[in-house]
Design an enzyme around this catalytic site. Structure first.
Site, short mmCIF file in Angstrom:
data_model
loop_
_atom_site.label_atom_id
_atom_site.label_comp_id
_atom_site.label_asym_id
_atom_site.label_seq_id
_atom_site.Cartn_x
_atom_site.Cartn_y
_atom_site.Cartn_z
N ASP A 238 0.83 -1.20 0.00
CA ASP A 238 0.00 0.00 0.00
C ASP A 238 0.87 1.26 0.00
OD1 ASP A 238 -2.39 1.41 -0.02
OD2 ASP A 238 -3.30 0.18 1.55
N TRP B 89 0.97 2.15 -6.41
CA TRP B 89 1.82 3.27 -6.83
C TRP B 89 1.06 4.32 -7.65
CZ3 TRP B 89 7.21 1.81 -9.33
CH2 TRP B 89 7.99 2.97 -9.50
N TYR C 197 -1.62 6.60 -5.83
CA TYR C 197 -1.14 7.67 -4.95
C TYR C 197 -0.46 8.80 -5.73
CZ TYR C 197 -2.44 4.93 -0.89
OH TYR C 197 -3.17 4.25 0.06
N ASP D 20 -11.05 2.76 -3.76
CA ASP D 20 -11.55 1.50 -3.23
C ASP D 20 -12.89 1.13 -3.87
OD1 ASP D 20 -9.44 1.47 -1.49
OD2 ASP D 20 -10.57 2.19 0.23
#
Length: 362
Positions: free
Chosen positions: A106, A140, A143, A167
């Site tokens: 994460d 990756w 974010y 999500d």
């Protein structure tokens, strides 16, 4: 708890999930003790995993399955447990020594985008250095996206699949937003997907476990569940179920274990599908398959009323090559049936329920 994962592994074997191709049992965030041990190593929560992760991995392997685990590139995981920052090599060695087969990595609590990128690269190299084959699941690009366009060529160099979007939730609006986002960005993401590296349309939050498919829960109608399964197959998305296999309806099980859909999803050519047409509430998607075949999805985004008809010409498919000079058509979802042989210049009319999808193999 380890009891839950042992029970789920048993169900995966007994109920045909393993034989259908689902082979990983994945642990998400919150499995750890709040502190590393005296040697700096991660350790499992002693109350919920009293036997430790190595024992659990051994059990999962004894059932012919593989074990996935979770960590984070930053100082802490998203739920506040110890992150892997400055411990990449040690954590990779720990996971390998436990017999872990997949790492979901994460991106919470990283101090900068430079450290985030460096952490993803370093963990990739650390995993490879262990000598154990460990699937590397990255977050990756998700974010990076709010700030900069991800470099997918670089990301594929280090990761086996990577999460692009928010999500997933057990709702039609969530599924629809993922499909909209994917179609909007298909020019930058479709070309990079292929054997060894895949676009992950979504990952679920820690509340619903590592996820893709929310089929078998409570929020989707049957037609919406068909849409998720069909479109995830078109998008060449890794199929991770987020559900309780001990309590799943026969209908959801039939859909999730559908061999024809899974064969499309896992097609060895490894090309990701894309949207080729949009007409009012209808969308037409295609995915090139091996053997000069194509998977075709007709998606009806209308949310009210009854079934509607959509007609398309075969000259639309595969830049005109999918059905030249003729092709056979088989419907895979919502139920399997043969449509027969068509010529290059013919059209096909399909009836699609609201929020439903008809999946074809041409």
């Amino acid at each position: 708890s380890e009891k839950l994962f042992v029970e789920m592994a048993d169900v995966m074997v007994a109920e045909g999930w393993r034989d259908a191709g689902y082979e990983f049992v994945c642990i998400d965030d919150c499995w750890m003790a709040p502190m590393r041990d005296e040697h700096g190593r991660l350790q499992a929560d002693p109350e919920r995993f009293p036997s430790g992760i190595r024992k659990l991995a051994d059990y999962v392997h004894s059932r012919g399955l593989k074990l996935g685990i979770y960590s984070d590139v930053g100082n802490k995981t998203c739920a506040g447990f110890p992150g892997s920052y400055n411990y990449y090599d040690l954590d990779a060695q720990t996971f390998a020594s436990w017999g872990v087969d997949l790492l979901k990595f994460d991106g919470c609590n990283s101090d900068s985008l430079e450290l985030l990128a460096e952490g993803y690269r370093r963990m990739s190299l650390a995993l490879n250095k262990t000598g154990r084959s460990i699937v590397y699941s990255c977050e990756w690009p998700f974010y990076l996206r709010p700030v900069q366009q991800p470099n997918y060529t670089e990301i594929k160099q280090y990761c086996n699949h990577w999460r692009n979007f928010y999500d997933v939730y057990d709702s039609w609006s969530s599924i629809k937003s993922i499909l909209d986002w994917t179609a909007l960005h298909q020019d930058s993401i479709v070309k990079i997907a292929g054997p060894g590296g895949w676009n992950d349309p979504d990952m679920a939050s820690i509340f619903v476990s590592l996820s893709q498919l929310v089929i078998g829960n409570f929020g989707l109608s049957r037609d919406q569940a068909v849409t998720q399964m069909a479109m995830w197959a078109i998008m060449a998305a890794p199929l991770f179920m987020s559900n309780d296999l001990r309590h799943i309806s026969p209908e959801a099980k039939w859909l999730l274990q559908n061999k024809e859909v899974i064969a499309i999803n896992q097609d060895p050519l490894g090309k990701q599908g894309y949207r080729i047409a949009k007409d009012k509430n209808f969308e037409l998607w295609e995915r090139p398959l091996s053997g000069q075949a194509y998977a075709v999805a007709v998606l009806n985004k209308q949310e009210i009323g009854g079934p509607q008809n959509f007609t398309f010409s075969f000259t639309f498919l595969g830049n005109g090559l999918a059905c030249n000079p003729a092709c056979s058509v088989r419907q895979v979802l919502p139920a399997s049936r043969d449509w027969g042989v068509y010529s290059w210049v013919s059209s096909l009319e399909v009836e699609v329920n609201p929020t439903g999808t008809v999946l074809l193999k041409v």
